[in-house]
Motif scaffolding. Structure first.
Motif, short mmCIF file in Angstrom:
data_model
loop_
_atom_site.label_atom_id
_atom_site.label_comp_id
_atom_site.label_asym_id
_atom_site.label_seq_id
_atom_site.Cartn_x
_atom_site.Cartn_y
_atom_site.Cartn_z
N GLY A 192 -41.32 -34.98 -33.09
CA GLY A 192 -41.15 -33.82 -32.21
C GLY A 192 -42.44 -33.38 -31.57
O GLY A 192 -42.49 -33.04 -30.38
N ILE A 193 -43.52 -33.39 -32.34
CA ILE A 193 -44.83 -32.99 -31.81
C ILE A 193 -45.24 -33.92 -30.67
O ILE A 193 -45.70 -33.47 -29.61
CB ILE A 193 -45.88 -33.00 -32.93
CG1 ILE A 193 -45.62 -31.85 -33.91
CG2 ILE A 193 -47.29 -32.88 -32.34
CD1 ILE A 193 -46.41 -31.95 -35.19
N LEU A 194 -45.09 -35.22 -30.88
CA LEU A 194 -45.51 -36.19 -29.86
C LEU A 194 -44.68 -36.07 -28.60
O LEU A 194 -45.19 -36.30 -27.49
CB LEU A 194 -45.42 -37.61 -30.42
CG LEU A 194 -46.42 -37.97 -31.52
CD1 LEU A 194 -46.27 -39.43 -31.93
CD2 LEU A 194 -47.86 -37.70 -31.06
N CYS A 214 -37.29 -28.67 -39.97
CA CYS A 214 -37.40 -29.81 -39.07
C CYS A 214 -36.68 -31.02 -39.65
O CYS A 214 -35.98 -31.75 -38.93
CB CYS A 214 -38.87 -30.12 -38.80
SG CYS A 214 -39.14 -31.30 -37.47
N THR A 215 -36.83 -31.25 -40.93
CA THR A 215 -36.18 -32.38 -41.59
C THR A 215 -34.66 -32.22 -41.57
O THR A 215 -33.92 -33.18 -41.35
CB THR A 215 -36.67 -32.50 -43.04
OG1 THR A 215 -38.10 -32.64 -43.05
CG2 THR A 215 -36.05 -33.70 -43.73
N GLU A 216 -34.21 -31.01 -41.79
CA GLU A 216 -32.76 -30.75 -41.88
C GLU A 216 -32.06 -30.70 -40.53
O GLU A 216 -30.92 -31.18 -40.39
CB GLU A 216 -32.53 -29.43 -42.62
CG GLU A 216 -32.99 -29.44 -44.07
CD GLU A 216 -33.09 -28.04 -44.64
OE1 GLU A 216 -32.46 -27.12 -44.06
OE2 GLU A 216 -33.78 -27.86 -45.66
N VAL A 222 -39.82 -36.36 -43.94
CA VAL A 222 -40.45 -35.06 -43.72
C VAL A 222 -41.48 -35.12 -42.60
O VAL A 222 -41.36 -34.42 -41.58
CB VAL A 222 -41.11 -34.55 -45.02
CG1 VAL A 222 -41.86 -33.26 -44.76
CG2 VAL A 222 -40.04 -34.34 -46.09
N ALA A 223 -42.49 -35.96 -42.74
CA ALA A 223 -43.54 -36.03 -41.72
C ALA A 223 -43.03 -36.68 -40.45
O ALA A 223 -43.40 -36.29 -39.34
CB ALA A 223 -44.73 -36.80 -42.27
N ASP A 283 -36.14 -29.97 -32.27
CA ASP A 283 -35.69 -29.11 -31.16
C ASP A 283 -35.03 -27.83 -31.64
O ASP A 283 -35.07 -26.81 -30.93
CB ASP A 283 -34.74 -29.88 -30.26
CG ASP A 283 -35.44 -30.96 -29.45
OD1 ASP A 283 -36.69 -30.90 -29.36
OD2 ASP A 283 -34.76 -31.86 -28.94
N LYS A 284 -34.38 -27.87 -32.80
CA LYS A 284 -33.63 -26.70 -33.27
C LYS A 284 -34.46 -25.75 -34.13
O LYS A 284 -33.95 -24.71 -34.55
CB LYS A 284 -32.39 -27.17 -34.03
CG LYS A 284 -31.39 -27.89 -33.14
CD LYS A 284 -30.13 -28.27 -33.91
CE LYS A 284 -29.14 -28.98 -32.98
NZ LYS A 284 -27.90 -29.38 -33.71
N VAL A 285 -35.70 -26.12 -34.40
CA VAL A 285 -36.57 -25.24 -35.19
C VAL A 285 -37.08 -24.11 -34.30
O VAL A 285 -37.49 -24.34 -33.16
CB VAL A 285 -37.77 -26.02 -35.77
CG1 VAL A 285 -38.72 -25.08 -36.51
CG2 VAL A 285 -37.28 -27.12 -36.71
#
Length: 201
Positions: A111-113, A30-32, A104-105, A36-38
């Motif tokens: 994305g979660i929100l 997710c960080t990298e 990181v967070a 959306d791409k995870v």
């Protein structure tokens, strides 16, 4: 003499190792690459586990990342108890700002929100696993301060908690800069004045 149970790792230990690898892989991806791409496939490949293993514990990638963010919140946003509620609130709110600002967070939580707007199951999980437990803890810390006479007995603690967190999430949701330490201190001072004024009236 080494028994079989001592010579081989337990199923629980193996499961926890896989779980932690999965959470770490999800956060890293997710960080990298952005939320959306995870994909579950990518998480499984990086963690060295099967998709079946992931789906055994989590229904979606959002659930995986929520678990990871919740662990970060628990470890990185403590509720100190120094005996000074105002100082403790300043420290806690500052730690929340730091967590949301972290690469990181921050990437995962953003994305979660965005996903909870169209995923009711994830929205419920965010509230049940992250928001409500954290709000309950800060409410409990303030209730202790109330019992110690640092806050008025009739202070509206649930409202105070919303006043503390609300400005952070307002800025976070709109992509605006989160408050500096100076602004955090001012926010806490303002909320404390409001609580004490309501008590005196």
């Amino acid at each position: 003499m080494i028994t079989p149970s001592e010579s081989a790792p337990s199923a629980r230990r193996r499961s926890e190792k896989s779980r932690r690898a999965t959470l770490s892989a999800a956060l890293g991806l997710c960080t990298e690459h952005g939320y959306d791409k995870v994909t579950i496939e990518a998480i499984a490949a990086r963690a060295g586990v099967s998709k079946k293993t992931i789906y055994r514990w989590w229904p979606t990638k959002g659930a995986v990342l929520l678990d990871a963010v919740t662990e970060l919140a628990v470890s990185d946003t403590p509720f100190p108890d120094t005996g000074d509620i105002e100082a403790d609130l300043r420290a806690h709110i500052a730690s929340v700002v730091n967590l949301l600002n972290s690469r990181v967070a921050g990437a995962a939580y953003t994305g979660i929100l965005s996903e909870v707007l169209h995923d009711e199951r994830l929205a419920r999980a965010v509230n049940d696993e992250l928001v409500i437990p954290r709000v309950t803890l800060i409410h409990e810390r303030m209730r202790q301060a109330q019992e110690q006479g640092q806050l008025p007995k009739d202070a509206d603690l649930p409202l105070a908690v919303e006043m503390l967190y609300g400005p952070l999430y307002y800025r976070y949701a709109l992509g605006r800069p989160l408050p500096s330490q100076e602004r955090v201190d001012a926010l806490v001072a303002h909320v404390m004045r409001a609580l004490r004024a309501s008590g005196s009236s």
